[in-house]
Structure formats: C-alpha cells, structure tokens
Design a protein around this motif. Sequence first.
Motif, mmCIF file in Angstrom:
data_model
loop_
_atom_site.group_PDB
_atom_site.id
_atom_site.type_symbol
_atom_site.label_atom_id
_atom_site.label_comp_id
_atom_site.label_asym_id
_atom_site.label_seq_id
_atom_site.Cartn_x
_atom_site.Cartn_y
_atom_site.Cartn_z
ATOM 1 N N ASN A 111 0.219 -1.418 -0.154
ATOM 2 C CA ASN A 111 0.078 0.371 -0.540
ATOM 3 C C ASN A 111 1.283 1.566 0.659
ATOM 4 N N ASN A 122 -19.372 3.255 0.506
ATOM 5 C CA ASN A 122 -18.984 2.008 -0.776
ATOM 6 C C ASN A 122 -20.301 2.025 -1.055
ATOM 7 N N GLN A 165 -16.174 3.886 -6.216
ATOM 8 C CA GLN A 165 -14.746 2.866 -6.425
ATOM 9 C C GLN A 165 -13.937 4.582 -6.228
ATOM 10 N N LYS A 207 -15.238 5.629 7.134
ATOM 11 C CA LYS A 207 -15.641 4.259 7.061
ATOM 12 C C LYS A 207 -15.714 4.024 5.114
ATOM 13 N N SER A 208 -15.481 4.965 4.023
ATOM 14 C CA SER A 208 -14.690 4.796 2.586
ATOM 15 C C SER A 208 -13.568 4.006 2.770
ATOM 16 N N LYS A 209 -13.756 3.696 1.227
ATOM 17 C CA LYS A 209 -12.180 2.823 0.687
ATOM 18 C C LYS A 209 -12.511 3.518 -0.553
ATOM 19 N N THR A 210 -13.656 4.587 -1.132
ATOM 20 C CA THR A 210 -12.797 4.977 -1.939
ATOM 21 C C THR A 210 -11.860 5.641 -2.178
ATOM 22 N N LYS A 211 -11.193 6.021 -3.677
ATOM 23 C CA LYS A 211 -9.992 6.551 -3.546
ATOM 24 C C LYS A 211 -10.158 7.747 -4.524
ATOM 25 N N ALA A 225 -6.603 7.548 3.767
ATOM 26 C CA ALA A 225 -7.531 7.197 2.690
ATOM 27 C C ALA A 225 -6.519 7.403 2.027
ATOM 28 N N ASP A 226 -7.050 6.749 0.891
ATOM 29 C CA ASP A 226 -5.903 6.765 -1.115
ATOM 30 C C ASP A 226 -6.471 8.278 -1.501
#
Lengths: 199, 377
Positions: free
Chosen positions: A39, B163, B166, B301-305, B334-335
């Motif tokens: 990552n 979620n 993306q 709670k988000s995995k969004t990029k 976060a990403d």
Amino acid sequence: MKKEYKIISELIQSESKTLDVGCGNGELIKYLLENKTINIRGLEISKKNVQNCLSKGLPVIEGNAENDLTQFPDHSFDYVILSQTLQAFLRPEKVIGELLRVGKKAIVTIPNFGHWKVRIELLLKGTMPVTENLPHEWHNTPNLHMCTIKDFFNFCEKRNIEIFKSLALNKEKITNINKSNLKYKNLISELGIFLINRK
Amino acid sequence: MNDLGKVKKIIIKNPLKLDCGKEISNFPLAYETYGKLNEKKDNAILVFHALTGDQFASGTNPVTNKEGWWSHALGSGKALDTEKFFVICANVIGGCLGSYGPNTIDTKTNKLLGTNFPIITINDMVNAQYNLLDFFKIEKLFAVAGGSMGGMQVLQFVSNFPNKAQVAVPIACTASHSAQNIALNELGRQAIMADGNWQNGLYAEKEKNPDKGLAVARMAAHITYLSKKGLQEKFGRKLQERDNIKFGFDADFQIESYLRYQGSVFVDRFDANSYLYITRAMDYFDLTKKFNGNLSKAFEKSKTKFFVISFTSDWLYPTSENRDIVIALNAIGADVGFVEIKSDKGHDSFLLNVPDFLNTLKNYLSSTYFNLNEKRI
C-alpha cells in the motif's frame, strides 16, 4: 538506478504501508506496486511530475516535504522512502526528523559525495565535482546539502538514530557497510542506502 | 421558461426526509445520460453539477440550445470518455430544469411552488440523486465527480454512501462554505430580493420576473469565477466600441459590457428562486459539522479512492481549502491523490479548456478504471 529500487523493495515487508517522499515521476512507486503487494503513496513537489503520476493512476499528492509532511499523523506509515532527495532540501535535518515521525522506519538513499571520482574532481581539477551521478554544475545544481556516506553514518550516530541496515551500491554491486569498512566504502560507493529508525 | 416536458425524469416515490424537517415524496428528478452502461455495470460515473448547471453536461442543451456546461471534459475521447464510461448527470433538487424545485407546479394549488418550496441542502440533493443507482440497477459506481458545488456533492456522496463509488473526484471545492463564500452568495440573494418584481418569490403569478436582480447576482458571481489576471489580460481598460470614455454611466469599458451580457443571457435560462435556494444550500454546507469539526470522520468508513484537484488562480475555493480535504483524508490513511493545476482562468478553470487538468483527469480515470476493473492477474 533499477538496482536501487530492487534493494529498496527487498527492505520493505509485503502488505506494509509506505510513503515515497519526492517520488518524482512515480517510477519507484510503479516498480514496488509491480513487484510487491504493498500500500503505497507518494509526495512530490513538481506539478508536472504529480500530473504524470496521477495520469498513471498512482496516488500521489502535490506537496513539499519540508512543509507538507506535517499533515501525516505519527507513525502513519510502516516505511517512508527518501530516494536521492535528501541533499536537495533546505533543512535536511528537519526532513529526517519528519520522516522518522511519520514512518515507523525510513529508507534513505544518498548519492555519495565521498566517492573517489568526486574527490579527484575537486583535488586535481580544483573545480566543483561533476560526475555521472551528480551531473549539475555548481551554479545550477538543485543539491544544497551534499553529504558522504560517512557524514550520514555520523549524523545518525550523533542523533540517536538507529541504523538497521546500511548498504553500499557500486556498479550494481551491493555490499554491507559497517564501522570497520566505512572508510573504504565511503571511497568506492556511488550510493548509500540506509534503513533507519528513531532509537 | 422553456418547455420542460421533454426532459428525462424519474419520479422518486420513496419519501425523502429533508434536513429542514419536511418530507417529500413522489417528486421528479430530471437527468441525462451519456455513453453506454456496460454489462457488468461497472463503468458508471455520476457527475454533479455546480450552482447554475443542469443535467445537460455535454452536447447541446435542448432547453437552452447552448453547449453543455462540461463539454470540454465530457464526450467521446474526452476526460470523461463516453466511449468507455456511462455518465449520468441529474438536475439537483431546487434546480429549474425539470427536477423538483421552486418552478415545479404544486398539484394542490396548480401554481408554481415559488418560495413555498422547502429549503434544501447539499445532503438532500445527494440523497435524491442516490435513487438513480436503483433506477439504473447499478450496485456500485465507478466514480463520482464534480466541480464547485458539484465537488461538495461528491464529498457528501462519499460520506453518505461510503462504498458506492470506487473513485471520487472533487474539483475546486470546499468541505465547508467560508464566510467569504456566504457573503458573496448573500450579495446575490439580496440583489434578487431587492428587485421589485421578486414579490416574495411569487413573481410567476404577476408574470414579471426579477430579471434585473438576477442579472446583478450573476454579474457579481461571474467576477468571482475569474481571476484578476485573467480579467486584466482579456479586458484591461479596453473601451467598448468607442474611442473615448463618454462621461456617463453607459458601458464604456468592455468588462462592463461583458458582465451586462452575462447577466442578460443568464436570466433567460435560470430561475431567480432556484438561485436563492441553491446558494442557500451551498451556504449551509459544512461537512465537518456532523462530525464535531473533524472532517476525517466523514470519510472514515469509505474505501473510495480520492483525486482532489484545485487551480492556482481560484480564489473562490482556493487550494488551501481543497488541501484541507486532502489533509483530512491523509489523517485516516485514505487513498488520495492531489494536484493544484496551474491556470489563470480562476474558479471557472474546471469548466474550460485547461489541458493539464483535462489530460490528467482523463488519464487518471482510464488508468484507475483499468487497475480496478480490467486488469487481470
């Protein structure tokens, strides 16, 4: 220097969270993503490079390591990489401090100003050294704080920074650096690679 | 107003509880789509429009006959490439191009709602648009994207539906409307309300619109969308079709003439009450409020990029405010990618032909789509 990337890749554990500071056009990030489950993020100062990285879909943030590392919480990365950039900072000591705050460990690589070719340039020609690895002239170099492998070794020792691993790279050959061979490695190595941690 | 009967709409049957406390149901949401939804339904992008935008982001707007507001970015081979992506854009509730808004006819009175329309928020807008996912049977969007108020909706969307996308691309926006932002919006609202034709918002009955007030609001706002440098380069002190100043209050300068023109064309396509409602929604926007000032929590709670974009000459939603979003995202690991694009075109840069912006966005979307959905190991 693909060999440097390979060494860095081997120093990093899989599944870890890594930040590449001064990631340029994202070559190292791309290399690590292709060769490891990892990552990884990047921080880069040049807009052009950042746009280049983002165009490849790499998660890179525009920013200056001297000011913008503050946004990352303590130990938010397992590794923070600083590849051949330390010499370009106005305040390298502050940057190292930030690397070790943000990362649990830091990987710092430095172009070695103690290499014999560099020494000869100054000794014989009497001009500021210009070599393959350090191609700039004194008036246009981005490098403000060049150091030698020995300098960095001593720097860590004085500041209670633990060196987990110190490697020397010369003509694609990797060797270990230790206290007893430091003088010699400092003379023949083009690049020093250090895995460090705050004691 | 033009004929809105032909625009595509869904009727949202489920009740929607608005932030103001009122509940609405059976209300229309007008939308437009571009490109084709693929079989896997993984190529959809939901685009959110800005204050005076609408669902016609690209091509010719059939109601105004003008080019869509994001024509530079959206279309075949463009940043949001319709050869590749299925793009949905809806008119926000409160808007005036077919969605539930002040110019919707109240079935009880057979009159336009006007200021009987409830106060709405960015949160309400996003919640209404979420129904489009059900309508198109899309489990997860590839991306949500938008600039300015559209960017605020992007942030709100990810916060509400962690979620369901993306990728999120908030452009030239903020997580919290600043005092300056509110002040500028208030200026516009006061201009409209000071127009005698406004009639407390019930001007439709008198068949006289508060055009002058709305035009002034637009003129003032338009200045905030441009940079000082851009204005100076384009207009300077150039005179409008005259050799000398006329010692009067006519439009001597080109910039005056330009602003008057911007005001006059705007009133033909936009409803004054919509302007009031939507600017109010922007002013009420503060994503940190619900989370005690901690913006990071909005995205926890988000995995969004995320890909956050700002522009050097944007003083309405400056880089520092966009960077705050990046900082909040970094704080939770976060990403996120971020770039400040160099441009002299001010806040409007996201709507204009700014190659560095458009190319980076195009390549980012296509390589990210490839990495997430097409790459096979």
